[in-house]
Design a protein around this motif. Structure first.
Motif, short mmCIF file in Angstrom:
data_model
loop_
_atom_site.label_atom_id
_atom_site.label_comp_id
_atom_site.label_asym_id
_atom_site.label_seq_id
_atom_site.Cartn_x
_atom_site.Cartn_y
_atom_site.Cartn_z
N ASP A 1 0.84 -1.20 0.00
CA ASP A 1 0.00 0.00 0.00
C ASP A 1 0.87 1.25 0.00
N GLU A 2 0.25 2.41 0.24
CA GLU A 2 0.98 3.67 0.21
C GLU A 2 2.05 3.79 1.29
N ARG B 1 2.09 -4.74 3.49
CA ARG B 1 1.48 -5.79 2.68
C ARG B 1 0.21 -6.26 3.39
N GLU B 2 -0.89 -6.09 2.73
CA GLU B 2 -2.19 -6.44 3.32
C GLU B 2 -2.99 -7.26 2.32
N TRP C 1 -5.99 -8.23 -0.11
CA TRP C 1 -6.67 -7.32 -1.02
C TRP C 1 -7.74 -8.05 -1.83
N PHE D 1 -7.61 -2.68 -0.16
CA PHE D 1 -6.89 -3.36 0.91
C PHE D 1 -7.86 -3.64 2.06
N SER E 1 -7.73 -3.32 7.22
CA SER E 1 -6.98 -2.07 7.31
C SER E 1 -7.83 -1.01 7.98
N LYS F 1 -6.03 5.42 6.48
CA LYS F 1 -4.84 5.32 5.63
C LYS F 1 -5.11 5.75 4.19
N HIS G 1 -8.67 1.76 1.59
CA HIS G 1 -8.44 0.89 2.75
C HIS G 1 -9.77 0.65 3.45
#
Length: 340
Positions: A42-43, A47-48, A50, A109, A112, A116, A120
């Motif tokens: 993500d920004e 690592r999430e 998705w 994502f 989350s 963010k 998210h």
């Protein structure tokens, strides 16, 4: 009349709702990755898990306000809408990326925090367990798409291929891209895969040809129309002589002058200049004072009057008469014959 307006408004509202619903049904779940250890970040570099959505149509549709959920209890038709919304994660507005264009993809994502970023979601997706994912319309009632994702190994994804789903290995995961294609696929190979029978390229080629023919037809039609008008103008100029045109202009000028006099001085003058009237009136007054004409109203008549100029005897007698002095010894001026 009011009933007709209500009926028309209802029909338009229903039509708009149908169009919107049809547009929403073109948005589908496309790929899911639950255990992200080496896939996209993500920004913030994290690592999430998705979920990827795809717009299967060729038109743009805004997916803001739609819902994702992993809670099967929302399938209960008796559940109220507010209660169902509490068990869902809404796609927020305010991000231009939610304006999903035709054949485009968008990754959200999960697990989350919306603080963010707009992509998210608080949606909870377990890493190593089967999970059901539902995608709902903005009314939180209409189920657009759903899939049951099996337990996946690290960096594996579950992806749609047509109407079926299958597990993809970590090296073949394609977020933000169509599934089951190589990242180094050439344009020719992609075109062959997307249009195996060549219908699309045929229609495109025929459309270009017909468009060019239409442009050429329009150009030559306008060119011919302009040339015809030019030829007509030349013929008219050659057949009409100059002198008659000049004479016509002079006559028109005279008529315009007389018309101007009539308009300025009234219809009684009949277009005759005022100077002419003044001269005629002056002559008439002079003749009236000299008693040359009679006093008929509105008629000027010059009367004949005999004079002594033709009488030679009287003329000779007149000149032979001696001058008779007047009183006071003043010389008397000889008289002259009267001019009548």
């Amino acid at each position: 009349m009011n009933n007709f307006r209500l009926l028309l408004s209802g029909i338009l509202l229903a039509s708009a709702s149908a169009v919107m619903a049809q547009g929403a049904k073109n948005i589908r779940l496309n790929e899911v990755l639950t255990n992200n250890t080496a896939s996209i970040v993500d920004e913030y570099g994290n690592r999430e898990a998705w979920i990827e959505l795809e717009n299967t149509s060729f038109t743009t549709y805004n997916i803001r306000g739609m819902y994702l959920t992993t809670d099967r209890s929302v399938l209960d038709p008796k559940m109220s809408v507010p209660e169902r919304i509490k068990r869902m994660s809404v796609i927020p507005n305010g991000d231009p990326r939610t304006q999903l264009g035709g054949r485009q993809h968008l990754v959200f994502f999960t697990n989350s925090n919306p603080s963010k970023g707009k992509l998210h979601l608080t949606l909870q997706v377990p890493m190593s367990e089967p999970v059901w994912i539902g995608f709902y319309n903005g009314n939180a009632v209409e189920l657009i798409d759903s899939v049951t994702v099996p337990a996946l190994a690290a960096d594996q994804s579950y992806a749609r291929h047509g109407n079926s789903w299958s597990v993809k290995s970590s090296e073949n995961v394609t977020p933000d891209t169509e599934n089951f294609i190589a990242t180094d696929e050439t344009k020719d190979a992609k075109l062959k895969r997307e249009d195996p029978h060549g219908f699309g390229i045929t229609l495109l080629a025929m459309g270009i040809v017909f468009f060019c023919l239409a442009v050429l037809f329009l150009f030559f039609w306008l060119f011919g129309l302009i040339m015809r008008h030019i030829d007509t103008a030349k013929k008219v100029a050659n057949t009409q002589p100059i002198k008659p045109i000049t004479k016509t202009v002079e006559i028109t000028h005279d008529i315009a002058h007389a018309t101007g006099n009539i308009l300025q001085d009234g219809l009684k003058t009949k277009g005759i200049d005022k100077e002419v009237y003044i001269a005629v009136i002056s002559m008439a007054l002079k003749q009236y004072q000299d008693d040359v004409h009679d006093v008929e109203s509105g008629i000027i008549t010059i009367k004949t009057k005999n004079t002594d100029w033709t009488d030679e005897g009287s003329q000779m007698t007149h000149f032979s008469k001696p001058m008779i002095p007047t009183s006071h010894n003043a010389p008397r001026i000889p008289t002259t014959p009267e001019i009548r």
